[in-house]
Design an enzyme around this catalytic site. Structure first.
Site, PDB file in Angstrom:
ATOM      1  N   TYR A  64       0.859  -1.172   0.000  1.00 36.56           N
ATOM      2  CA  TYR A  64       0.000   0.000   0.000  1.00 36.56           C
ATOM      3  C   TYR A  64       0.903   1.232   0.000  1.00 36.56           C
ATOM      4  O   TYR A  64       1.577   1.534   0.980  1.00 36.56           O
ATOM      5  CB  TYR A  64      -0.901   0.040   1.227  1.00 36.56           C
ATOM      6  CG  TYR A  64      -1.918  -1.070   1.314  1.00 36.56           C
ATOM      7  CD1 TYR A  64      -2.243  -1.843   0.205  1.00 36.56           C
ATOM      8  CD2 TYR A  64      -2.561  -1.348   2.507  1.00 36.56           C
ATOM      9  CE1 TYR A  64      -3.179  -2.856   0.290  1.00 36.56           C
ATOM     10  CE2 TYR A  64      -3.507  -2.357   2.609  1.00 36.56           C
ATOM     11  CZ  TYR A  64      -3.813  -3.113   1.502  1.00 36.56           C
ATOM     12  OH  TYR A  64      -4.737  -4.125   1.589  1.00 36.56           O
ATOM     13  N   PHE A 210     -13.129  -5.380   0.765  1.00 37.12           N
ATOM     14  CA  PHE A 210     -14.155  -4.649   0.025  1.00 37.12           C
ATOM     15  C   PHE A 210     -15.545  -4.891   0.622  1.00 37.12           C
ATOM     16  O   PHE A 210     -16.497  -5.196  -0.089  1.00 37.12           O
ATOM     17  CB  PHE A 210     -14.152  -5.029  -1.454  1.00 37.12           C
ATOM     18  CG  PHE A 210     -12.927  -4.584  -2.211  1.00 37.12           C
ATOM     19  CD1 PHE A 210     -12.138  -3.548  -1.753  1.00 37.12           C
ATOM     20  CD2 PHE A 210     -12.555  -5.221  -3.391  1.00 37.12           C
ATOM     21  CE1 PHE A 210     -11.013  -3.138  -2.458  1.00 37.12           C
ATOM     22  CE2 PHE A 210     -11.427  -4.820  -4.105  1.00 37.12           C
ATOM     23  CZ  PHE A 210     -10.655  -3.768  -3.631  1.00 37.12           C
ATOM     24  N   LEU A 212     -17.616  -2.861   1.626  1.00 37.13           N
ATOM     25  CA  LEU A 212     -18.563  -1.853   1.137  1.00 37.13           C
ATOM     26  C   LEU A 212     -18.464  -1.674  -0.369  1.00 37.13           C
ATOM     27  O   LEU A 212     -18.904  -0.687  -0.928  1.00 37.13           O
ATOM     28  CB  LEU A 212     -18.316  -0.509   1.849  1.00 37.13           C
ATOM     29  CG  LEU A 212     -18.577  -0.527   3.351  1.00 37.13           C
ATOM     30  CD1 LEU A 212     -18.155   0.790   3.998  1.00 37.13           C
ATOM     31  CD2 LEU A 212     -20.046  -0.819   3.636  1.00 37.13           C
ATOM     32  N   GLY A 213     -17.858  -2.658  -1.041  1.00 35.22           N
ATOM     33  CA  GLY A 213     -17.793  -2.623  -2.488  1.00 35.22           C
ATOM     34  C   GLY A 213     -16.453  -2.207  -3.052  1.00 35.22           C
ATOM     35  O   GLY A 213     -16.196  -2.353  -4.240  1.00 35.22           O
ATOM     36  N   GLY A 214     -15.587  -1.644  -2.201  1.00 37.39           N
ATOM     37  CA  GLY A 214     -14.251  -1.280  -2.661  1.00 37.39           C
ATOM     38  C   GLY A 214     -14.265  -0.115  -3.628  1.00 37.39           C
ATOM     39  O   GLY A 214     -14.846   0.940  -3.357  1.00 37.39           O
ATOM     40  N   PHE A 215     -13.636  -0.320  -4.794  1.00 35.65           N
ATOM     41  CA  PHE A 215     -13.523   0.761  -5.764  1.00 35.65           C
ATOM     42  C   PHE A 215     -14.859   1.064  -6.450  1.00 35.65           C
ATOM     43  O   PHE A 215     -15.011   2.086  -7.103  1.00 35.65           O
ATOM     44  CB  PHE A 215     -12.467   0.410  -6.809  1.00 35.65           C
ATOM     45  CG  PHE A 215     -11.104   0.176  -6.218  1.00 35.65           C
ATOM     46  CD1 PHE A 215     -10.411   1.215  -5.602  1.00 35.65           C
ATOM     47  CD2 PHE A 215     -10.528  -1.069  -6.263  1.00 35.65           C
ATOM     48  CE1 PHE A 215      -9.166   1.001  -5.042  1.00 35.65           C
ATOM     49  CE2 PHE A 215      -9.276  -1.292  -5.703  1.00 35.65           C
ATOM     50  CZ  PHE A 215      -8.587  -0.261  -5.095  1.00 35.65           C
ATOM     51  N   LEU A 218     -21.148  -0.122  -3.021  1.00 33.18           N
ATOM     52  CA  LEU A 218     -22.413  -0.834  -3.130  1.00 33.18           C
ATOM     53  C   LEU A 218     -23.557   0.131  -3.441  1.00 33.18           C
ATOM     54  O   LEU A 218     -23.671   1.196  -2.839  1.00 33.18           O
ATOM     55  CB  LEU A 218     -22.723  -1.555  -1.816  1.00 33.18           C
ATOM     56  CG  LEU A 218     -21.762  -2.647  -1.360  1.00 33.18           C
ATOM     57  CD1 LEU A 218     -22.228  -3.213  -0.015  1.00 33.18           C
ATOM     58  CD2 LEU A 218     -21.653  -3.754  -2.392  1.00 33.18           C
TER      59      LEU A 218
END
Length: 286
Positions: A64, A210, A212-215, A218
């Site tokens: 990262y 992810f 919350l969906g990541g990139f 959601l």
């Protein structure tokens, strides 16, 4: 379904007790997880507040930034609180162009473990996850054996795997004990349902990345409606659903702001009623 709270902890070993709601550091880097954060002081403040609010599970990686996030983590929290556990990942190196270049060769894994130790200022890493490719027919035995040797040498306490199938998890467990699986899973992306249940049955942590969906955050009208009904944000509702999905589910939502950190942590105290859970369960079947 279980009833979570921020104070809920999952004991995976005598020396590995993690808050089920953790914190993921990926968003502390710059755009596309490259370069320094826009606000380094805020990044440090987020880490310190997470720990102050009781989080004992921080997920990170030397790729990262690369390297920058672990340097910030050390600056913010070293010397680390006695109950804090840092989980890192190896098996990838970033290109100058921002590419994610998987490499699980023995030399590379040894190099990455030593780099993580140095940048984090540790003599032993609490947990190291082996990140593998999307080819689930690929054997991970040799790479996992490399990490198992480093564990025997005292450089790693516990091992996990990331981006794996059920068969690859079984293969890894034939080499050395596995305390956690870290895979892509959330309210909408549920291809790992069987693996989530298997981990629960085996007492292995399943950490959703992810969550919350990541990139691609959601988006669901049903989620928005249920969230309104329970008096929470859609993000909090999605996190609460995950925590109630399995007793060994761990979460590592990331954020670069203290405000969003507080919202995420509050999700651990949100209990969804059965009818809300049923509505949310149906999203993946639509």
């Amino acid at each position: 379904m279980t009833t979570p709270a921020l104070t809920d902890r999952l004991a995976l070993a005598d020396d590995l007790v993690l808050t089920r709601m953790g914190y993921g550091t990926m968003q502390l880097a710059g755009p596309h997880v490259m370069g320094p954060p826009r606000d380094r002081d805020e990044a440090i403040a987020v880490l310190r507040e997470a720990v102050d609010r009781g989080v004992t599970h921080i997920d990170t990686s030397d790729y990262y930034g690369p390297f920058i996030v672990n340097e910030i983590l050390r600056e913010a929290l070293h010397p680390y609180p006695d109950d804090l556990r840092i989980v890192t990942k190896v098996g990838c190196r970033r290109g100058d162009d921002g590419s994610w270049n998987l490499d699980t060769s023995p030399d590379e894994l040894v190099r990455e473990v030593h780099e993580n130790l140095g940048r984090l200022g540790l003599e032993t890493l609490d947990v190291v996850n082996l990140r593998v490719s999307d080819d689930h027919d690929e054997s991970l035995a040799e790479a996992f054996a490399t990490l198992a040797k480093l564990r025997e040498q005292g450089l790693i306490r516990h091992l996990g795997v990331s981006n794996v199938s059920l068969a690859q998890l079984a293969e890894a467990r034939e080499v050395a004990p596995v305390v956690c699986v870290q895979n892509h899973y959330n309210l909408v992306h549920r291809t790992d349902d069987d693996l989530v249940d298997h981990c629960a049955a085996e007492g292995i942590a399943y950490t959703s990345f992810f969550p919350l969906g990541g990139f691609s955050p959601l988006q669901s009208d049903t989620l928005a409606r249920v969230a309104q009904d329970v008096g929470a944000t859609p993000q909090q509702t999605a996190l609460a659903w995950l925590l109630q999905r399995s007793p060994t589910m761990l979460l590592i939502p990331g954020t670069s702001s203290r405000e969003h950190l507080r919202e995420n942590l509050a999700a651990a105290d949100l209990v969804l009623p059965p009818e809300a859970v049923a509505e949310l369960d149906a999203i993946s079947q639509g």
